[in-house]
Design a protein around this motif. Structure first.
Motif, PDB file in Angstrom:
ATOM      1  N   PHE A 212       0.879  -1.165   0.000  1.00 43.37           N
ATOM      2  CA  PHE A 212       0.000   0.000   0.000  1.00 43.37           C
ATOM      3  C   PHE A 212       0.920   1.218   0.000  1.00 43.37           C
ATOM      4  CE2 PHE A 212      -2.663  -3.313   1.668  1.00 43.37           C
ATOM      5  CZ  PHE A 212      -3.933  -3.028   1.174  1.00 43.37           C
ATOM      6  N   VAL A 213       0.852   2.020  -1.052  1.00 41.90           N
ATOM      7  CA  VAL A 213       1.859   3.070  -1.242  1.00 41.90           C
ATOM      8  C   VAL A 213       1.193   4.444  -1.345  1.00 41.90           C
ATOM      9  CG1 VAL A 213       3.740   3.889  -2.680  1.00 41.90           C
ATOM     10  CG2 VAL A 213       3.342   1.432  -2.451  1.00 41.90           C
ATOM     11  N   ASN A 214       1.505   5.311  -0.391  1.00 39.14           N
ATOM     12  CA  ASN A 214       1.097   6.717  -0.435  1.00 39.14           C
ATOM     13  C   ASN A 214       2.377   7.528  -0.598  1.00 39.14           C
ATOM     14  OD1 ASN A 214       1.045   9.260   1.603  1.00 39.14           O
ATOM     15  ND2 ASN A 214      -0.878   9.135   0.489  1.00 39.14           N
ATOM     16  N   LEU A 215       2.537   8.173  -1.758  1.00 41.54           N
ATOM     17  CA  LEU A 215       3.769   8.914  -2.040  1.00 41.54           C
ATOM     18  C   LEU A 215       3.727  10.313  -1.433  1.00 41.54           C
ATOM     19  CD1 LEU A 215       4.386   7.898  -5.770  1.00 41.54           C
ATOM     20  CD2 LEU A 215       5.414   6.925  -3.715  1.00 41.54           C
ATOM     21  N   ALA A 216       4.892  10.949  -1.408  1.00 40.30           N
ATOM     22  CA  ALA A 216       5.004  12.272  -0.792  1.00 40.30           C
ATOM     23  C   ALA A 216       4.116  13.302  -1.477  1.00 40.30           C
ATOM     24  CB  ALA A 216       6.467  12.724  -0.812  1.00 40.30           C
ATOM     25  N   ASP A 217       3.894  13.146  -2.809  1.00 39.91           N
ATOM     26  CA  ASP A 217       3.060  14.126  -3.514  1.00 39.91           C
ATOM     27  C   ASP A 217       1.590  13.713  -3.569  1.00 39.91           C
ATOM     28  OD1 ASP A 217       3.458  12.020  -5.202  1.00 39.91           O
ATOM     29  OD2 ASP A 217       3.897  13.206  -7.000  1.00 39.91           O
ATOM     30  N   ASP A 218       1.236  12.597  -2.926  1.00 39.29           N
ATOM     31  CA  ASP A 218      -0.168  12.236  -2.777  1.00 39.29           C
ATOM     32  C   ASP A 218      -0.763  13.048  -1.628  1.00 39.29           C
ATOM     33  OD1 ASP A 218      -0.120  10.370  -4.809  1.00 39.29           O
ATOM     34  OD2 ASP A 218       0.415   8.698  -3.492  1.00 39.29           O
ATOM     35  N   PRO A 219      -2.094  13.154  -1.574  1.00 38.85           N
ATOM     36  CA  PRO A 219      -2.702  13.960  -0.507  1.00 38.85           C
ATOM     37  C   PRO A 219      -2.315  13.460   0.880  1.00 38.85           C
ATOM     38  CG  PRO A 219      -4.331  13.386  -2.179  1.00 38.85           C
ATOM     39  CD  PRO A 219      -3.088  12.623  -2.515  1.00 38.85           C
ATOM     40  N   ALA A 220      -1.964  14.404   1.750  1.00 42.87           N
ATOM     41  CA  ALA A 220      -1.560  14.030   3.109  1.00 42.87           C
ATOM     42  C   ALA A 220      -2.703  13.354   3.856  1.00 42.87           C
ATOM     43  CB  ALA A 220      -1.094  15.265   3.870  1.00 42.87           C
ATOM     44  N   VAL A 221      -3.932  13.768   3.567  1.00 43.38           N
ATOM     45  CA  VAL A 221      -5.070  13.203   4.285  1.00 43.38           C
ATOM     46  C   VAL A 221      -5.239  11.723   3.960  1.00 43.38           C
ATOM     47  CG1 VAL A 221      -6.788  13.778   2.514  1.00 43.38           C
ATOM     48  CG2 VAL A 221      -7.473  13.658   4.915  1.00 43.38           C
ATOM     49  N   GLU A 222      -4.764  11.312   2.775  1.00 41.05           N
ATOM     50  CA  GLU A 222      -4.833   9.901   2.391  1.00 41.05           C
ATOM     51  C   GLU A 222      -3.958   9.044   3.309  1.00 41.05           C
ATOM     52  OE1 GLU A 222      -5.028   8.826  -2.058  1.00 41.05           O
ATOM     53  OE2 GLU A 222      -3.070   8.051  -1.435  1.00 41.05           O
ATOM     54  N   ARG A 223      -2.900   9.685   3.876  1.00 44.34           N
ATOM     55  CA  ARG A 223      -1.996   8.966   4.772  1.00 44.34           C
ATOM     56  C   ARG A 223      -2.693   8.466   6.032  1.00 44.34           C
ATOM     57  NH1 ARG A 223       2.286  13.371   3.687  1.00 44.34           N
ATOM     58  NH2 ARG A 223       2.125  12.869   1.495  1.00 44.34           N
ATOM     59  N   ILE A 224      -3.792   9.093   6.391  1.00 41.52           N
ATOM     60  CA  ILE A 224      -4.514   8.687   7.591  1.00 41.52           C
ATOM     61  C   ILE A 224      -5.174   7.325   7.390  1.00 41.52           C
ATOM     62  CG2 ILE A 224      -6.357   9.341   9.210  1.00 41.52           C
ATOM     63  CD1 ILE A 224      -3.903  11.169   9.241  1.00 41.52           C
ATOM     64  N   ILE A 225      -5.627   7.045   6.156  1.00 50.49           N
ATOM     65  CA  ILE A 225      -6.322   5.769   5.934  1.00 50.49           C
ATOM     66  C   ILE A 225      -5.390   4.676   5.430  1.00 50.49           C
ATOM     67  CG2 ILE A 225      -8.558   6.852   5.526  1.00 50.49           C
ATOM     68  CD1 ILE A 225      -8.134   6.201   2.517  1.00 50.49           C
ATOM     69  N   THR A 226      -4.205   5.035   4.904  1.00 50.23           N
ATOM     70  CA  THR A 226      -3.302   4.027   4.333  1.00 50.23           C
ATOM     71  C   THR A 226      -2.944   2.909   5.324  1.00 50.23           C
ATOM     72  OG1 THR A 226      -2.388   5.712   2.856  1.00 50.23           O
ATOM     73  CG2 THR A 226      -1.147   3.675   3.083  1.00 50.23           C
ATOM     74  N   PRO A 227      -2.500   3.229   6.559  1.00 52.23           N
ATOM     75  CA  PRO A 227      -2.171   2.122   7.477  1.00 52.23           C
ATOM     76  C   PRO A 227      -3.393   1.310   7.879  1.00 52.23           C
ATOM     77  CG  PRO A 227      -2.038   4.226   8.625  1.00 52.23           C
ATOM     78  CD  PRO A 227      -2.204   4.538   7.163  1.00 52.23           C
ATOM     79  N   ARG A 228      -4.559   1.948   7.884  1.00 53.98           N
ATOM     80  CA  ARG A 228      -5.777   1.214   8.235  1.00 53.98           C
ATOM     81  C   ARG A 228      -6.156   0.229   7.135  1.00 53.98           C
ATOM     82  NH1 ARG A 228      -5.648   5.852  11.017  1.00 53.98           N
ATOM     83  NH2 ARG A 228      -6.494   5.801  13.123  1.00 53.98           N
ATOM     84  N   LEU A 229      -5.933   0.616   5.887  1.00 54.43           N
ATOM     85  CA  LEU A 229      -6.151  -0.311   4.778  1.00 54.43           C
ATOM     86  C   LEU A 229      -5.198  -1.503   4.894  1.00 54.43           C
ATOM     87  CD1 LEU A 229      -6.409   2.243   1.824  1.00 54.43           C
ATOM     88  CD2 LEU A 229      -8.278   0.861   2.695  1.00 54.43           C
ATOM     89  N   ALA A 230      -3.926  -1.194   5.169  1.00 50.75           N
ATOM     90  CA  ALA A 230      -2.911  -2.257   5.261  1.00 50.75           C
ATOM     91  C   ALA A 230      -3.245  -3.232   6.388  1.00 50.75           C
ATOM     92  CB  ALA A 230      -1.529  -1.629   5.487  1.00 50.75           C
ATOM     93  N   LEU A 231      -3.667  -2.708   7.533  1.00 58.19           N
ATOM     94  CA  LEU A 231      -3.989  -3.577   8.667  1.00 58.19           C
ATOM     95  C   LEU A 231      -5.252  -4.394   8.414  1.00 58.19           C
ATOM     96  CD1 LEU A 231      -3.068  -1.157  11.562  1.00 58.19           C
ATOM     97  CD2 LEU A 231      -2.089  -3.417  11.186  1.00 58.19           C
ATOM     98  N   THR A 232      -6.207  -3.808   7.692  1.00 58.10           N
ATOM     99  CA  THR A 232      -7.427  -4.554   7.345  1.00 58.10           C
ATOM    100  C   THR A 232      -7.071  -5.741   6.455  1.00 58.10           C
ATOM    101  OG1 THR A 232      -8.726  -2.528   7.526  1.00 58.10           O
ATOM    102  CG2 THR A 232      -9.720  -4.358   6.314  1.00 58.10           C
ATOM    103  N   ALA A 233      -6.182  -5.506   5.471  1.00 62.70           N
ATOM    104  CA  ALA A 233      -5.719  -6.608   4.611  1.00 62.70           C
ATOM    105  C   ALA A 233      -4.976  -7.646   5.436  1.00 62.70           C
ATOM    106  CB  ALA A 233      -4.824  -6.059   3.494  1.00 62.70           C
ATOM    107  N   ALA A 234      -4.131  -7.185   6.368  1.00 62.57           N
ATOM    108  CA  ALA A 234      -3.357  -8.102   7.211  1.00 62.57           C
ATOM    109  C   ALA A 234      -4.274  -8.949   8.088  1.00 62.57           C
ATOM    110  CB  ALA A 234      -2.379  -7.308   8.080  1.00 62.57           C
ATOM    111  N   GLU A 235      -5.305  -8.321   8.664  1.00 63.27           N
ATOM    112  CA  GLU A 235      -6.231  -9.061   9.535  1.00 63.27           C
ATOM    113  C   GLU A 235      -6.990 -10.122   8.754  1.00 63.27           C
ATOM    114  OE1 GLU A 235      -7.064  -5.509  12.804  1.00 63.27           O
ATOM    115  OE2 GLU A 235      -8.339  -5.715  11.058  1.00 63.27           O
ATOM    116  N   TYR A 236      -7.377  -9.789   7.538  1.00 63.56           N
ATOM    117  CA  TYR A 236      -8.091 -10.774   6.711  1.00 63.56           C
ATOM    118  C   TYR A 236      -7.179 -11.969   6.409  1.00 63.56           C
ATOM    119  CZ  TYR A 236     -10.278 -12.939   2.653  1.00 63.56           C
ATOM    120  OH  TYR A 236     -10.816 -13.851   1.786  1.00 63.56           O
TER     121      TYR A 236
END
Length: 461
Positions: A212-236
């Motif tokens: 799951f990749v959020n780059l430096a020029d991607d919206p900063a607000v997207e960074r708030i959900i990125t780890p939650r997406l990764a953990l949801t995939a990990a939990e599944y």
């Protein structure tokens, strides 16, 4: 997904990544929102706060071109990630969309990304040793399956190389079970992303990884959900499909800076160094999703990487992370400048769960004794370097000279490894005994005599 069908044009203000609008209907915290611009473009957002007369929406794609004519529709559902085993081998962006040019994920189900910490009652105590192949970790700050063990690093240090080496080499001792790696990158540069991707492709590790990749020029607000997406995939993958999952975040500092940015836009009262007062709780909501659940075969082990601003270990981000997690691995700028890789400073590093996974049944019977002696001898040798700078080496007695010499050998032969060197725990412990043989046994006070008789090179056949 339930849609209300109503589109509202009640925006009153736009601040940073946030849109403020008058309340128009009952909405839920975390509810998904679509915003239709005057030119027909669609942006996505999420309800961040709701009260009787105001709704605050954070917009993932940025708030450019949003005005009072923008139509807002509440979708009646929270953000969900489509999950299936098809995630393995894929690269997604920070909002869960394919970044590798591949097809959309065909979902077995859709999982709420907010998730929850594992209930303490249903947790199982971690006790399985994970062999990383890196001596400094395996011997001195041992990693346990189900643990959360952050890497405290700083700008310009090779924490990404260490994380990739762990991702490639991590395995359970005497087991063929492979780890699935969930790699969560937040605010990294395109150069770092290309480095991660090419390394994982070169070694074939990408086949067992989800990025799951959020780059430096991607919206900063997207960074708030990125780890939650990764953990949801990990939990599944861990708790539904019985995989052992290794979650690596880089860089938690960028995540916390995004929290601070949103807090400032909401005009919240700032805490230490401008970070929001709820940052401890927010980090705990991520870190506490690691562990082993009773009755489930899978597990989630977390390796958060954070760069300490100004190399300051008392900064709020490492400080709070240290409270929540079960130890830390500290990367040393001094060792890095000496050309030592991996530059892990074992003195401030620790693993609080180490005692539960070392010994005759998991690693080797002499592990604790060897680890204590190596740590003590290196710490004393480091202290003597400062003394030698003042009084000179001639003032030292025989014991001190041996410990001083050992500190250099420790760094040059024990810490130093190549980036592809995968040492087994037996090789690491045998190396420890070889290095400690340069010190008279009468000075090795932390080693049990029975282990000296069994493992010391002078006593081996």
């Amino acid at each position: 997904m339930k849609m209300t069908g109503k589109e509202y044009r009640t925006i009153t203000d736009v601040k940073g990544p946030l849109v403020f609008l008058n309340k128009t209907e009952p909405v839920a915290f975390g509810e998904i929102v679509t915003l239709r611009l005057a030119n027909g473009d669609i942006k996505n957002g999420q309800v961040l706060d709701t009260s009787d007369d105001l709704v605050i929406v954070q917009v993932f794609e940025g708030t450019a071109k949003i005005n009072r004519e923008t139509g807002v529709t509440f979708m009646g559902d929270v953000f969900k990630l489509p999950v299936s085993t098809d995630l393995v081998g894929r690269i997604l962006d920070g909002a869960g969309r394919p970044r590798d040019g591949g097809p959309e994920i065909v979902a077995d189900e859709k999982a709420d990304i907010i998730g929850a910490a594992i209930n303490p009652y249903s947790r199982q105590s971690p006790h399985d040793f994970i062999q990383t192949g890196i001596s400094a970790i395996d011997c001195c700050t041992t990693l346990v399956r189900g643990q959360k063990l952050p890497i405290f690093s700083a700008s310009g240090l090779p924490h990404n190389d260490i994380a990739l080496q762990i991702a490639r080499q991590a395995k359970l001792k005497d087991s063929d079970e492979e780890f699935i790696v969930v790699f969560c990158a937040m605010g990294i540069t395109a150069e770092e992303y290309n480095f991660f991707r090419s390394d994982l492709e070169r070694t074939g590790a990408l086949e067992n990884a989800v990025l799951f990749v959020n780059l430096a020029d991607d919206p900063a607000v997207e960074r708030i959900i990125t780890p939650r997406l990764a953990l949801t995939a990990a939990e599944y993958l861990a708790f539904e499909k019985d995989y052992h999952v290794l979650v690596i975040y880089t860089d938690m500092t960028n995540y916390c800076d995004a929290l601070r940015q949103i807090g400032a836009a909401r005009e919240e009262v700032p805490g230490r160094r401008g970070y929001p007062g709820y940052m401890y709780t927010d980090l705990a909501m991520l870190y506490e999703r690691a562990g082993i659940v009773k009755g489930k075969k899978g597990s989630i082990t977390q390796f958060p990487i954070l760069t300490m601003p100004g190399d300051d270990i008392t900064h709020p981000i490492p400080d709070l992370s240290g409270y929540i997690t079960e130890g830390q691995i500290v990367i040393s700028r001094e060792l890095h400048q000496q050309g030592i890789y991996p530059p892990i400073n074992v003195l401030p590093s620790l693993s609080r769960l180490m005692g539960s996974c070392i010994g005759a049944e998991t690693t080797r019977e002499d592990h604790k004794s060897v680890s204590d002696q190596m740590y003590a001898a290196y710490a004393q040798g480091r202290e003597l370097r400062g003394l030698v700078a003042i009084v000179g080496e001639d003032a030292l007695n025989e014991r001190d000279k041996q410990l001083l010499d050992f500190s250099g050998v420790f760094e040059d032969q024990f810490l130093r490894q190549s980036r592809d060197e995968d040492r087994s725990i037996n090789e690491t412990l045998d190396l420890c005994w070889t290095l400690m043989s340069s010190i008279d046994t009468k000075y090795l006070v932390r080693l049990d005599q029975k282990w000296i008789e069994k493992y010391h090179p002078d006593n081996r056949e």
